[in-house]
Design a protein around this motif. Sequence first.
Motif, PDB file in Angstrom:
ATOM      1  N   LEU A  46      17.027   3.632   4.883  1.00 52.66           N
ATOM      2  CA  LEU A  46      16.104   3.419   3.797  1.00 52.66           C
ATOM      3  C   LEU A  46      15.831   4.368   2.907  1.00 52.66           C
ATOM      4  O   LEU A  46      15.978   5.638   3.411  1.00 52.66           O
ATOM      5  CB  LEU A  46      14.884   2.658   4.112  1.00 52.66           C
ATOM      6  N   PRO A  47      15.858   4.108   1.448  1.00 54.96           N
ATOM      7  CA  PRO A  47      15.477   5.265   0.715  1.00 54.96           C
ATOM      8  C   PRO A  47      14.430   5.938   0.883  1.00 54.96           C
ATOM      9  O   PRO A  47      13.197   5.469   1.176  1.00 54.96           O
ATOM     10  CB  PRO A  47      15.349   4.551  -0.833  1.00 54.96           C
ATOM     11  N   GLU A  48      14.282   7.471   1.044  1.00 60.72           N
ATOM     12  CA  GLU A  48      13.224   8.027   1.311  1.00 60.72           C
ATOM     13  C   GLU A  48      12.763   9.147   0.226  1.00 60.72           C
ATOM     14  O   GLU A  48      13.449   9.685  -0.290  1.00 60.72           O
ATOM     15  CB  GLU A  48      13.273   8.944   2.435  1.00 60.72           C
ATOM     16  N   ASN A  49      11.505   9.034  -0.236  1.00 55.85           N
ATOM     17  CA  ASN A  49      11.051   9.704  -1.301  1.00 55.85           C
ATOM     18  C   ASN A  49       9.664  10.435  -0.961  1.00 55.85           C
ATOM     19  O   ASN A  49       8.828   9.865  -1.436  1.00 55.85           O
ATOM     20  CB  ASN A  49      11.116   8.787  -2.518  1.00 55.85           C
ATOM     21  N   ILE A  50       9.682  11.137   0.032  1.00 54.99           N
ATOM     22  CA  ILE A  50       8.292  11.722   0.420  1.00 54.99           C
ATOM     23  C   ILE A  50       7.971  12.928  -0.755  1.00 54.99           C
ATOM     24  O   ILE A  50       8.749  13.799  -0.744  1.00 54.99           O
ATOM     25  CB  ILE A  50       8.282  12.185   1.854  1.00 54.99           C
ATOM     26  N   HIS A  51       6.860  13.059  -1.234  1.00 51.67           N
ATOM     27  CA  HIS A  51       6.453  14.232  -2.142  1.00 51.67           C
ATOM     28  C   HIS A  51       5.480  15.134  -1.198  1.00 51.67           C
ATOM     29  O   HIS A  51       4.470  14.474  -0.428  1.00 51.67           O
ATOM     30  CB  HIS A  51       5.705  13.603  -2.930  1.00 51.67           C
ATOM     31  N   VAL A  52       5.664  16.175  -0.935  1.00 51.19           N
ATOM     32  CA  VAL A  52       5.023  17.285  -0.470  1.00 51.19           C
ATOM     33  C   VAL A  52       4.339  18.049  -1.382  1.00 51.19           C
ATOM     34  O   VAL A  52       4.925  18.545  -2.367  1.00 51.19           O
ATOM     35  CB  VAL A  52       5.778  18.087   0.713  1.00 51.19           C
ATOM     36  N   PRO A 107       0.688  -1.373  -0.078  1.00 53.61           N
ATOM     37  CA  PRO A 107      -0.080  -0.015  -0.063  1.00 53.61           C
ATOM     38  C   PRO A 107       0.848   1.127   0.039  1.00 53.61           C
ATOM     39  O   PRO A 107       1.818   1.355   0.419  1.00 53.61           O
ATOM     40  CB  PRO A 107      -0.560  -0.153   1.274  1.00 53.61           C
ATOM     41  N   PHE A 108       0.145   2.218  -0.662  1.00 53.34           N
ATOM     42  CA  PHE A 108       0.867   3.780  -0.506  1.00 53.34           C
ATOM     43  C   PHE A 108       0.023   4.568   0.598  1.00 53.34           C
ATOM     44  O   PHE A 108      -1.181   4.253   0.374  1.00 53.34           O
ATOM     45  CB  PHE A 108       0.573   4.572  -1.987  1.00 53.34           C
ATOM     46  N   LEU A 109       0.527   5.285   1.251  1.00 55.76           N
ATOM     47  CA  LEU A 109      -0.308   5.874   2.164  1.00 55.76           C
ATOM     48  C   LEU A 109      -0.111   7.552   1.953  1.00 55.76           C
ATOM     49  O   LEU A 109       1.003   8.052   1.695  1.00 55.76           O
ATOM     50  CB  LEU A 109       0.230   6.038   3.846  1.00 55.76           C
ATOM     51  N   ILE A 110      -1.351   8.182   1.786  1.00 58.89           N
ATOM     52  CA  ILE A 110      -1.335   9.681   1.391  1.00 58.89           C
ATOM     53  C   ILE A 110      -1.980  10.316   2.634  1.00 58.89           C
ATOM     54  O   ILE A 110      -2.801   9.913   3.174  1.00 58.89           O
ATOM     55  CB  ILE A 110      -2.159   9.821   0.224  1.00 58.89           C
ATOM     56  N   LEU A 111      -1.168  11.424   2.979  1.00 63.56           N
ATOM     57  CA  LEU A 111      -1.718  12.398   4.009  1.00 63.56           C
ATOM     58  C   LEU A 111      -2.382  13.506   3.718  1.00 63.56           C
ATOM     59  O   LEU A 111      -1.784  14.208   2.910  1.00 63.56           O
ATOM     60  CB  LEU A 111      -0.658  12.605   5.258  1.00 63.56           C
ATOM     61  N   PHE A 112      -3.661  13.701   3.984  1.00 62.30           N
ATOM     62  CA  PHE A 112      -4.088  15.177   3.494  1.00 62.30           C
ATOM     63  C   PHE A 112      -4.536  15.653   4.889  1.00 62.30           C
ATOM     64  O   PHE A 112      -5.237  15.442   5.669  1.00 62.30           O
ATOM     65  CB  PHE A 112      -5.687  14.709   2.813  1.00 62.30           C
ATOM     66  N   ALA A 113      -3.912  16.825   4.927  1.00 65.02           N
ATOM     67  CA  ALA A 113      -3.890  17.608   6.346  1.00 65.02           C
ATOM     68  C   ALA A 113      -4.246  19.000   5.910  1.00 65.02           C
ATOM     69  O   ALA A 113      -3.858  19.576   4.808  1.00 65.02           O
ATOM     70  CB  ALA A 113      -2.470  17.541   6.986  1.00 65.02           C
ATOM     71  N   ILE A 160      -0.990  13.729  -7.898  1.00 69.17           N
ATOM     72  CA  ILE A 160      -0.927  12.515  -7.084  1.00 69.17           C
ATOM     73  C   ILE A 160      -0.428  11.516  -7.882  1.00 69.17           C
ATOM     74  O   ILE A 160       0.410  10.361  -7.254  1.00 69.17           O
ATOM     75  CB  ILE A 160      -2.092  12.404  -6.089  1.00 69.17           C
ATOM     76  N   MET A 161      -1.401  11.078  -8.843  1.00 66.16           N
ATOM     77  CA  MET A 161      -1.072   9.739  -9.796  1.00 66.16           C
ATOM     78  C   MET A 161       0.393   9.961 -10.196  1.00 66.16           C
ATOM     79  O   MET A 161       0.967   8.902 -10.106  1.00 66.16           O
ATOM     80  CB  MET A 161      -2.011   9.712 -10.711  1.00 66.16           C
ATOM     81  N   ASP A 162       0.826  10.902 -10.548  1.00 64.65           N
ATOM     82  CA  ASP A 162       2.406  11.130 -11.275  1.00 64.65           C
ATOM     83  C   ASP A 162       3.248  10.418 -10.118  1.00 64.65           C
ATOM     84  O   ASP A 162       4.129  10.058 -10.480  1.00 64.65           O
ATOM     85  CB  ASP A 162       2.606  12.429 -11.699  1.00 64.65           C
ATOM     86  N   GLN A 163       3.039  11.157  -8.815  1.00 62.84           N
ATOM     87  CA  GLN A 163       4.126  10.829  -7.876  1.00 62.84           C
ATOM     88  C   GLN A 163       3.730   9.466  -7.427  1.00 62.84           C
ATOM     89  O   GLN A 163       4.873   8.766  -6.891  1.00 62.84           O
ATOM     90  CB  GLN A 163       3.852  11.935  -6.707  1.00 62.84           C
ATOM     91  N   TRP A 213       5.796   6.462   7.163  1.00 67.69           N
ATOM     92  CA  TRP A 213       5.224   5.741   6.375  1.00 67.69           C
ATOM     93  C   TRP A 213       4.678   6.400   5.213  1.00 67.69           C
ATOM     94  O   TRP A 213       4.111   5.683   4.551  1.00 67.69           O
ATOM     95  CB  TRP A 213       4.169   4.941   7.207  1.00 67.69           C
ATOM     96  N   THR A 214       4.762   7.741   5.041  1.00 65.54           N
ATOM     97  CA  THR A 214       3.994   8.387   4.144  1.00 65.54           C
ATOM     98  C   THR A 214       4.497   8.270   2.529  1.00 65.54           C
ATOM     99  O   THR A 214       5.732   8.686   2.654  1.00 65.54           O
ATOM    100  CB  THR A 214       3.421   9.670   4.526  1.00 65.54           C
ATOM    101  N   LYS A 215       3.818   8.435   1.573  1.00 63.50           N
ATOM    102  CA  LYS A 215       4.396   8.486   0.451  1.00 63.50           C
ATOM    103  C   LYS A 215       4.218   9.947  -0.155  1.00 63.50           C
ATOM    104  O   LYS A 215       4.962  10.606  -0.964  1.00 63.50           O
ATOM    105  CB  LYS A 215       3.810   7.511  -0.669  1.00 63.50           C
ATOM    106  N   VAL A 216       2.967  10.596  -0.096  1.00 60.96           N
ATOM    107  CA  VAL A 216       2.729  11.710  -0.353  1.00 60.96           C
ATOM    108  C   VAL A 216       1.809  12.634   0.684  1.00 60.96           C
ATOM    109  O   VAL A 216       1.178  12.110   1.401  1.00 60.96           O
ATOM    110  CB  VAL A 216       1.481  11.971  -1.747  1.00 60.96           C
ATOM    111  N   ILE A 217       2.152  13.638   0.922  1.00 67.07           N
ATOM    112  CA  ILE A 217       1.438  14.685   2.027  1.00 67.07           C
ATOM    113  C   ILE A 217       0.931  15.609   1.015  1.00 67.07           C
ATOM    114  O   ILE A 217       1.579  16.564   0.398  1.00 67.07           O
ATOM    115  CB  ILE A 217       2.638  15.346   3.217  1.00 67.07           C
ATOM    116  N   CYS A 218      -0.390  15.985   1.413  1.00 65.77           N
ATOM    117  CA  CYS A 218      -1.219  17.250   0.749  1.00 65.77           C
ATOM    118  C   CYS A 218      -1.379  18.298   1.996  1.00 65.77           C
ATOM    119  O   CYS A 218      -2.392  17.820   2.644  1.00 65.77           O
ATOM    120  CB  CYS A 218      -2.469  16.714  -0.171  1.00 65.77           C
TER     121      CYS A 218
END
Length: 394
Positions: A175-181, A37-43, A234-237, A140-145
Amino acid sequence: MAAWLDVVSDGEGWSLIDTGRLREIVQDMAHPNSQFPFLILFAGNPSRVRALRTLFPRNNVTRKGPGGFVRLHISTVTAQKEQPVMFAETDIFTQNGMGDTVSSRYRFKNLRRFHIPVPDKGASVEEVKRKIIASKILPWTKVICFFVSSSSEMENVQRLLQGSHRSLTVGDQPLPENIHVIIVLTEGDADNPESNAYCSNMKDESFPNQTILDLRHHTGMSELVIFEPLRRLIMDQLYERDSIEQIGQNANFSATHLYTLWNADLQLQENWQKEVDLDCLQIARGNFPENSGLSNCLVEFKKIMDRLRCPDSETHQFIASALLMNAYPPEMHKFPPELVFKSMYEKHCLVAYPTLESTDFTKGVMREFSREFTKLGPHNSSATLRLKISRTVE
């Protein structure tokens, strides 16, 4: 609302409430051992809920129920796919919904309470919320909005981004970190010079992959149109080449391993300090200790192989297969082999040979360790590979 985490005052400070929502999601997956799973955070402000209704129309994100601090959902469209999307959402600017989870009106079968140790007992709820996001969600997050519409909200987001956040490691190897904000501007005056100047200074070195998405010019359009740029971004990332490669490189966890690691970390009080990185390998190995006598074993083994005049390549392969069996027992997450070797075995290999030969010997063993790792699969366990190599050497 699918409450996941909550923050309540416990008389001595603050407590984190876990409702068991993540556990329920993983248990309901069809193949949690092979789904990543990918985790996205909407804040942020209420615009995030409008975006969620548009991006995930089949999820009832606004149904009545306890709000808590953070809600967690899984996209019904992707729930049974290899890469399901989980999304968490939280209002970081107000305290709406906080404390709901401990109300007598609601019952949670797996609710748990954890005291949050903070250096300052008078820490504000805003500080505690930032601590939880940085310590228990961001790793654990992949994308943060972040949804913002005022200078004060932008300042709040900037404080969160500029604060330290924890990283995931394999031993002492990151570990490789690749968080998108993504900073999403959905309201306010798009032509306000003060606001635009502040936006231009939002980027922070802690999160180099950062995008400011200005949707303020879309006011008055349908929500499908307003949030289409966000959906595409989001889809691109999520599904960019690097994300897919990270699954192949074992940087993404299966749903089962994700919950196991997150849950173990939640129970480790010493890991509440967000400055302390999370050693996933140590948690995964549990009570299985590292062999402190490995260096002496390698020295003795070298003497035997030298006496038998065994080729270096066979020596390296024989040692590597033994280390592989130690590193990857059944059901172990396939951590990147180079990181595992450097963390657990490199120091022992470096002392096994004389100084002039130690580097070549270590590189040779690591090369074979990584090569044997690629052979692991449903029908090829580390024990099976070890047996094959042992028979070859005989």
